[in-house]
Design a protein around this motif. Structure first.
Motif: not given
Ligand code: BDR
Ligand code: CA
Length: 335
Positions: A49-67
C-alpha cells in the motif's frame, strides 16, 4: 547518447517508488553512487500500500543514515479498481517480512507526491531526472497539475513494460504498467525525454543472493543486513518460479536497472519507438511499440504527434552486476 554519468556534478534525482525489495536495492545503489544525488523520494501503491511504501522509504533511508524529503502519493490506480499487494513476492511488509525494525525519527514531507514533483521541477527547471519504478500514477497526476512538466524535467527513466519478453502479470503485461495502465499511457504520450527499462532487459540480469551477502559482510551495517534479508525472501519467489534463477539462488534486479541505465547507459542497447499502453481487455497493461514508423496505419493513436521513447532492448548483464557490487562496496553508509 546523452549520459549523465560523465558529468562532473551528480545527477539530481527524484525517485518514485513502491518499496518493495528491488526498489530497496535500487534506492541503496542510488544512495551509494557518487554520481547520483537523490533530492526526493515519492511513493506509490504497488508492491505494498502507499502507506507501507512511505513507511519503508522512511525506514530504509533512516537506517542508512540519510534524511531525504519523502512524500506519500497515489493510493489506487487512476481508473481501474485497486488490488491487494503481492505479499508472496515482497512480503507482507514489502521488505521480505523483516523480523524487527529499530526505532527511527525521520518524518514525511506533508506534500502529496505529485505536488512535490511539480514544486521541485519548477524550482530547478531542466535539472531533475525522475526515476520511476512503480505504477505511474504520481507522474500522471503531476502532469495534470503542471502540463509543462516535460519541459521542466531533465529526463524520465522508468522501470516498466515489455516489448518482446513475456510479461510477469499476463503474457503481455509487466506489473508496474498493468497496475495503472491509464496513467502509464498518459506518461508514454506526454512528450518528455523518456527511457523505458523493461523486462526485455531486467529478465536478463540475475542478481545472486551471494552478492548481497558479500555486501553485508563488507559493511556489517543494519541497512545492508536488512537488504540481505529482503533479497533472500524475494529470491525464494524467483527461484521457485525459474530453474535458471534457482541455479544461482538469485532474483531479478528490475528497479536497480533504471539507475544503472542512468549511470552506465553504455551497458544497454536501445531501440526508439512510439509506445502506447492497452488499457482494457486481455491485453490490459501491454506496452505496444510502433516499430514501423514509415507505415501510415489506419488505426488512430499512432501518429507522429505521439512522442518517441528510448527502449532498452539489450543489456550487458555481467557489467551490470559487477558495477552494482563495485558501487555498493564503496564507503556510503553512516554509522
Ligand atoms: C516491477 O514490479 C515490481 O514488483 C517491482 O518492484 C518492479 O518495479 C517488476 O515488474
Ligand atoms: Ca518497484
Amino acid at each position: 547518447m546523452t549520459t549523465q554519468a560523465n558529468k562532473s556534478k551528480p545527477s539530481k534525482v527524484i525517485y518514485d517508488t513502491d518499496p518493495g525489495v528491488d526498489d530497496a536495492m535500487a534506492l541503496y545503489y542510488a544512495l551509494a553512487h557518487p554520481a547520483i544525488d537523490v533530492v526526493g523520494i515519492t511513493t506509490t501503491f504497488g508492491n505494498v500500500t502507499v502507506e507501507q511504501a512511505a513507511i519503508n522509504a522512511l525506514y530504509l533511508t533512516a537506517i542508512a543514515g540519510k534524511n531525504i524529503s519523502i512524500t506519500k502519493g497515489v493510493k489506487t490506480p487512476w481508473c481501474k479498481p485497486g488490488e491487494a499487494p503481492p505479499t508472496h513476492i515482497h512480503g507482507r511488509d514489502g521488505l521480505g517480512n523483516l523480523t524487527q525494525r529499530v526505532a527511527t525519527t525521520n518524518q514525511l514531507d506533508p506534500r502529496a507526491s505529485a505536488q512535490f514533483i511539480v514544486d521541485m521541477a519548477r524550482a530547478e527547471p531542466g535539472e531533475i531526472t525522475l526515476v520511476a519504478v512503480g505504477p505511474l500514477g504520481n507522474l500522471s497526476l503531476a502532469l495534470k497539475l503542471e502540463p509543462a512538466l516535460p519541459a521542466l524535467l531533465r529526463e524520465v527513466i522508468l522501470m516498466g513494460g515489455t516489448i518482446t519478453e513475456p510479461g510477469n502479470v499476463s503474457p503481455v503485461a509487466e506489473a508496474n504498467i498493468w497496475n495503472d495502465p491509464h496513467a502509464a499511457d498518459h506518461v508514454f504520450t506526454a512528450g518528455w525525454k523518456l527511457a523505458m527499462v523493461g523486462l526485455d532487459v531486467t529478465h536478463q540480469v540475475i542478481m545472486p543472493v551471494a552478492l548481497f551477502k558479500r555486501i553485508a559482510d563488507k559493511h556489517r551495517h543494519i541497512a545492508t543486513d536488512s537488504l540481505l534479508h529482503a533479497v533472500g525472501f524475494y529470491a525464494n519467489f524467483y527461484s521457485n518460479l525459474y530453474p535458471h534463477v534457482a541455479r544461482i539462488h538469485g532474483c531479478f534486479g528490475h528497479d536497480v536497472l533504471a539507475f544503472i541505465y542512468l549511470t552506465n547507459p553504455e551497458f544497454f542497447k536501445l531501440q526508439s519507438g512510439r509506445i502506447r499502453v492497452a488499457t482494457e481487455g486481455l491485453a490490459q497493461g501491454q506496452t505496444m511499440m510502433n516499430r514501423k514508423d514509415f507505415v501510415d496505419y489506419a488505426q488512430k493513436g499512432w501518429g507522429k504527434d505521439k512522442p518517441v521513447t528510448q527502449v532498452c532492448m539489450g543489456v550487458d548483464s555481467a557489467a551490470c552486476t559487477t558495477e552494482f557490487e563495485r558501487v555498493m562496496m564503496g564507503d556510503w553508509l553512516s554509522r
